[in-house]
Design a protein around this motif. Structure first.
Motif, PDB file in Angstrom:
ATOM      1  N   PRO A 438     -34.825  -4.749 -11.770  1.00  0.00           N
ATOM      2  CA  PRO A 438     -36.092  -4.011 -11.819  1.00  0.00           C
ATOM      3  C   PRO A 438     -36.056  -2.659 -11.101  1.00  0.00           C
ATOM      4  O   PRO A 438     -36.637  -1.692 -11.583  1.00  0.00           O
ATOM      5  CB  PRO A 438     -37.085  -4.954 -11.135  1.00  0.00           C
ATOM      6  N   GLU A 439     -35.369  -2.580  -9.962  1.00  0.00           N
ATOM      7  CA  GLU A 439     -35.366  -1.303  -9.246  1.00  0.00           C
ATOM      8  C   GLU A 439     -34.650  -0.220 -10.037  1.00  0.00           C
ATOM      9  O   GLU A 439     -35.110   0.910 -10.146  1.00  0.00           O
ATOM     10  CB  GLU A 439     -34.735  -1.455  -7.864  1.00  0.00           C
ATOM     11  N   LYS A 440     -33.521  -0.614 -10.597  1.00  0.00           N
ATOM     12  CA  LYS A 440     -32.758   0.333 -11.415  1.00  0.00           C
ATOM     13  C   LYS A 440     -33.576   0.712 -12.656  1.00  0.00           C
ATOM     14  O   LYS A 440     -33.580   1.865 -13.081  1.00  0.00           O
ATOM     15  CB  LYS A 440     -31.427  -0.322 -11.793  1.00  0.00           C
ATOM     16  N   MET A 444     -34.708   4.401 -13.711  1.00  0.00           N
ATOM     17  CA  MET A 444     -34.277   4.957 -14.996  1.00  0.00           C
ATOM     18  C   MET A 444     -35.483   5.479 -15.790  1.00  0.00           C
ATOM     19  O   MET A 444     -35.450   6.573 -16.342  1.00  0.00           O
ATOM     20  CB  MET A 444     -33.538   3.876 -15.787  1.00  0.00           C
ATOM     21  N   ILE A 445     -36.544   4.703 -15.794  1.00  0.00           N
ATOM     22  CA  ILE A 445     -37.746   5.110 -16.531  1.00  0.00           C
ATOM     23  C   ILE A 445     -38.340   6.383 -15.913  1.00  0.00           C
ATOM     24  O   ILE A 445     -38.731   7.315 -16.611  1.00  0.00           O
ATOM     25  CB  ILE A 445     -38.787   3.965 -16.550  1.00  0.00           C
TER      26      ILE A 445
ATOM     27  N   VAL B  93     -35.608   8.493 -21.680  1.00  0.00           N
ATOM     28  CA  VAL B  93     -34.352   7.819 -21.327  1.00  0.00           C
ATOM     29  C   VAL B  93     -33.518   7.741 -22.608  1.00  0.00           C
ATOM     30  O   VAL B  93     -33.932   7.115 -23.572  1.00  0.00           O
ATOM     31  CB  VAL B  93     -34.615   6.395 -20.804  1.00  0.00           C
ATOM     32  N   SER B  94     -32.366   8.405 -22.602  1.00  0.00           N
ATOM     33  CA  SER B  94     -31.611   8.423 -23.852  1.00  0.00           C
ATOM     34  C   SER B  94     -31.065   7.036 -24.136  1.00  0.00           C
ATOM     35  O   SER B  94     -30.737   6.270 -23.224  1.00  0.00           O
ATOM     36  CB  SER B  94     -30.485   9.457 -23.800  1.00  0.00           C
ATOM     37  N   PHE B  98     -29.348   4.290 -21.600  1.00  0.00           N
ATOM     38  CA  PHE B  98     -29.892   2.938 -21.503  1.00  0.00           C
ATOM     39  C   PHE B  98     -28.821   1.899 -21.850  1.00  0.00           C
ATOM     40  O   PHE B  98     -28.625   0.921 -21.119  1.00  0.00           O
ATOM     41  CB  PHE B  98     -31.090   2.818 -22.454  1.00  0.00           C
ATOM     42  N   LEU B  99     -28.122   2.137 -22.935  1.00  0.00           N
ATOM     43  CA  LEU B  99     -27.112   1.180 -23.374  1.00  0.00           C
ATOM     44  C   LEU B  99     -25.991   1.064 -22.347  1.00  0.00           C
ATOM     45  O   LEU B  99     -25.512  -0.024 -22.044  1.00  0.00           O
ATOM     46  CB  LEU B  99     -26.521   1.616 -24.722  1.00  0.00           C
TER      47      LEU B  99
END
Ligand SMILES: Nc1ncnc2c1ncn2[C@@H]1O[C@H](COP(=O)(O)OP(=O)(O)OP(=O)(O)O)[C@@H](O)[C@H]1O
Ligand SMILES: [Mg+2]
Lengths: 478, 249
Positions: A438-440, A444-445, B93-94, B98-99
């Protein structure tokens, strides 16, 4: 007087009165004698002292601004100390073992090498490390190009004509309460001059000057890009610095003469206070640039620190065809409060400005965007585009947008777009279902949300800014 | 591989799964059919560990471990994959980023190093070809502005990259044109092997012409009310679900 300030004073000034002119700290309080003392300690010429006194007299008449969407105990300005020279080697921590482990943990997460950690944490290290060699080659290169990059104190002595001409030319002494205070008591800061037609051969960074002066509380920066010149300036570095001052009131002035181009990038990561909202720095900054004909000023900032932030990097688009840009990411968590934004003042014809502001609020924080776009009667054909996006993490936080538009020219076009979104459960679940913790996932979001701003940052800064958001968001989920 | 015993789950105080039993052995393909609102997606979500569902009874064993005791990301890391019925967008987020984060997270959980960007890009491009998704979809935001069918293909792309042990496909065939249906079937069939199992949720027996299941189950009102072979799907196609309800009642 607030308890916080009380505490701060106790820990800081237990030593009491110190009278020796060369000694460490001037006793708390502010009056004309204190300003004379500051000026004397810095061996300033008479004109500089007069300039400070004029600011001080103006300040006495002024009121602290109240309009910002922030709440904090009113600082007792007579209880602060206005000058303190760097601590001597003996007074500093002697090794990293003596430094707050919480701070070290952050450095590790940011991947900062040990010797840099020592510098940042204020450990008494011999500054001979690489910065000397880096520093020297770097100085030589700048000198060859004719670029001046030194402390503002040095500039007062070495380049008085430039300082006299431009200091206060963009942010006048009595511009606002905090700018007036800064003008009266400013400690130090950077001075940059790029000669006509010169493209500065490297990105200038305050980082190179960290070891030189503890610029501290009332920092003053002046950057002048002469006609047709170009410079990119990086303020701060992504690691939080150990800092004893609770109140910061900096002033930054940029002057872009005809056809010049100034890019000013900031990553600000001061102590935001703990998870209960105790402590942290109050940051009241005045940053403004003056853009002459066909010149361009671009502000990019990533702000994750400070307990209270009050900051509006602005552009006065005076020259025809000049361009102003503002790209900002402001992240608040815990009990942080930020009221930031920009002002774009269009005076010249065909002036253009772009504002991309991204606010992220987590936990109990309050994040406000405040922006002014002003089209003066002379701003024929001027254009502004503003995009203001807020991202909420959790439901205890707040995001606010205060756009002000004043248009006095019918040919000027102002566009404003605003969105508010949340990090959704669906997005979180998608990430987790793909093995991402969840933190990552949140980081990322959030990074994706900030992409339009990050791409304006110099490459390595952008990478660090991403990591910084990750560290700042720790514990923001769940 | 997967053994579900008497699973009961609630959402917002409403019981959705109501004593569900299902056993999936390595290499098997199980199709689940059933009326709208029967609890098919809920089953997928509960198995994948989504927040907001309260498991009120039963147990689930996944490869010898108590699945219900694991965090959602742990379940993914140990090889459980869910292709979503409604894939969500993550703006900015590309897909590539993500992948890679996903592949690296799963590798890390197995003690493997992250892939180099070069290797990953190569792999991702290959897999894109396999699911017939143009490579520029790797640069776009995750599902951002993708058409319905593109989103489904993107789910498949993720499955191909992660090579999970148990794949749950929730209506991956819905909204696909005939060519895309073939692509999905080819993808699944390419991954099919004696160690890997599939649970395929679908409304259309046509998919099962392409992906031939070992078992077909009917899920209704939160439990499996009938199980059979491939031929059950054909009967459902002809007669709908009504006759089973009567039969069970
Ligand atoms: N968060 C929720 N709050 C309230 N009800 C819910 C929630 N999630 C699911 N449900 C209900 O649970 C029931 C089962 O939903 P589910 O999505 O599992 O059905 P499904 O079998 O996948 O249907 P479909 O074939 O239409 O996809 C439905 O009645 C649905 O409305
Ligand atoms: Mg469903």
């Amino acid at each position: 007087m607030s308890e916080q300030f009380d505490q701060y004073l106790k820990s800081e000034y237990a030593a009491g009165w110190v009278t020796d002119v060369e000694s460490l700290t001037i006793p708390p309080g502010l009056n004309e004698d204190v300003i004379r003392l500051i000026s004397a300690k810095k061996h300033e010429p008479e004109w500089m002292l007069e300039w400070r006194l004029k600011a001080y007299r103006g300040w006495l008449e002024m009121q602290e601004p109240k309009w910002a969407h922030v709440k904090y105990p009113k600082p007792d300005f007579q209880a602060l100390s206005y000058y303190s020279s760097p601590k001597s080697m003996e007074d500093r921590p002697q090794s990293l073992d003596e430094v707050d482990p919480e701070l070290l943990r952050t450095y590790e997460k940011l991947g900062i090498p040990v010797h840099e950690q020592e510098v940042l944490a204020g450990v008494a290290v011999d500054m001979v490390f690489d910065s000397v060699s880096v520093g020297t080659t770097f100085r030589q290169k700048l000198k060859d190009a004719g670029v001046i990059f030194c402390s503002i104190s040095e500039a007062v002595h070495e380049y008085p004509e430039l300082v006299k001409k431009y200091l206060g030319s963009v942010v006048p002494q009595k511009d606002n309460f905090y700018a007036a205070l800064n003008s009266a008591v400013f400690s130090d800061g950077s001075f940059v001059y790029i000669p006509k037609g010169v493209r500065c051969p490297m990105e200038l960074s305050t980082y190179f000057r960290i070891n030189e002066a503890k610029t501290g509380q009332f920092e003053r920066t002046l950057i002048i890009a002469d006609e047709g010149s170009q410079v990119s300036y990086l303020e701060g570095c992504t690691a939080p610095m150990r800092d004893e001052n609770q109140l910061h009131a900096a002033v930054v002035e940029l002057v872009a003469l005809d056809d010049a181009d100034i890019k000013y990038s900031t990553v600000q990561n001061w102590y935001p206070g703990d998870e209960n909202g105790k402590g942290g720095i109050y940051n009241f900054v005045t940053k403004r640039g003056l853009a002459m004909n066909r010149s361009k000023i671009s502000w990019t900032q990533v702000e994750t620190g400070s307990a209270v932030t009050w900051k509006y990097p602005s552009c006065i688009l005076k020259g025809d065809d000049s361009i102003g840009e503002f790209y900002s990411v402001a992240l608040t968590s815990n009990y942080q409060q930020a009221d930031t934004g920009t002002k774009m003042i269009h005076l010249g014809k065909n002036t253009r400005s772009t504002i991309i502001a991204k606010g992220i609020s987590a936990k109990n924080s309050e994040n406000s965007y405040r922006g002014l776009v002003k089209m003066n009667p002379g701003a024929e054909g001027a254009r502004n585009y503003t995009q203001c996006d807020s991202l909420l993490i959790g439901d205890q936080c707040g995001a606010h947008t205060f756009p002000y538009i004043e248009s006095k020219n019918p040919t000027a076009v102002v566009e404003h777009e605003a969105t508010t979104s949340k990090v959704s459960d669906d997005q979180m679940f998608l990430c987790q279902q793909r093995g991402i913790d969840p933190e990552k996932a949140v980081s990322m979001i959030v990074n994706g949300f900030c992409k339009d701003v990050f791409k304006e940052l110099p490459m390595e800064f952008a990478v660090e800014a991403g990591k910084l958001l990750e560290v700042s968001l720790e514990g923001a989920v769940g | 591989m997967l053994n579900i015993k008497n699973l009961q789950a609630k959402v917002e105080e409403k019981t959705i799964l109501n004593g569900l039993n299902l056993e999936v052995k390595p290499g098997e393909v199980h199709a689940i059919m059933g009326p709208n609102g029967a609890g098919k997606s809920t089953l997928g979500h509960v198995l994948a560990g989504r927040d907001g569902y309260e498991v009120t009874g039963g147990e689930v064993d996944f490869e010898g471990r108590d699945l219900l005791d694991m965090e959602a990301e742990e379940r993914a890391q140990s090889g459980l994959f869910l292709a979503f019925q409604y894939p969500v967008e993550i703006p900015g987020v590309s897909n590539m980023e993500f992948l890679k984060a996903s592949v690296d997270a799963i590798r890390a959980s197995r003690g493997q190093d992250a892939m180099t960007s070069m290797d990953f890009i190569k792999l991702a491009r290959e897999r894109c070809k396999a699911v017939d998704l143009p490579q520029d979809f790797l640069k776009r935001g995750v599902n951002e502005g993708f058409s319905g069918g593109e989103k489904k293909r993107n789910e498949l792309l993720q499955m191909m990259l992660l090579e999970p042990k148990l794949c749950i496909l929730d209506e991956t065939d819905s909204g696909l044109d005939i060519d895309a249906l073939q692509v999905v079937a080819d993808g699944v069939n390419a991954l099919r092997n004696p160690e890997r199992s599939f649970i395929v949720v679908t409304h259309y027996q046509r998919l099962l012409d392409y992906i031939v299941p070992d078992y077909v189950h009917v899920l209704s009102k939160g439990r499996i009310i009938k199980s059979g072979g491939r031929e059950l799907a054909l009967e459902l196609e002809k007669h709908g679900y009504g006759w089973i309800d009567e039969e069970v009642a």
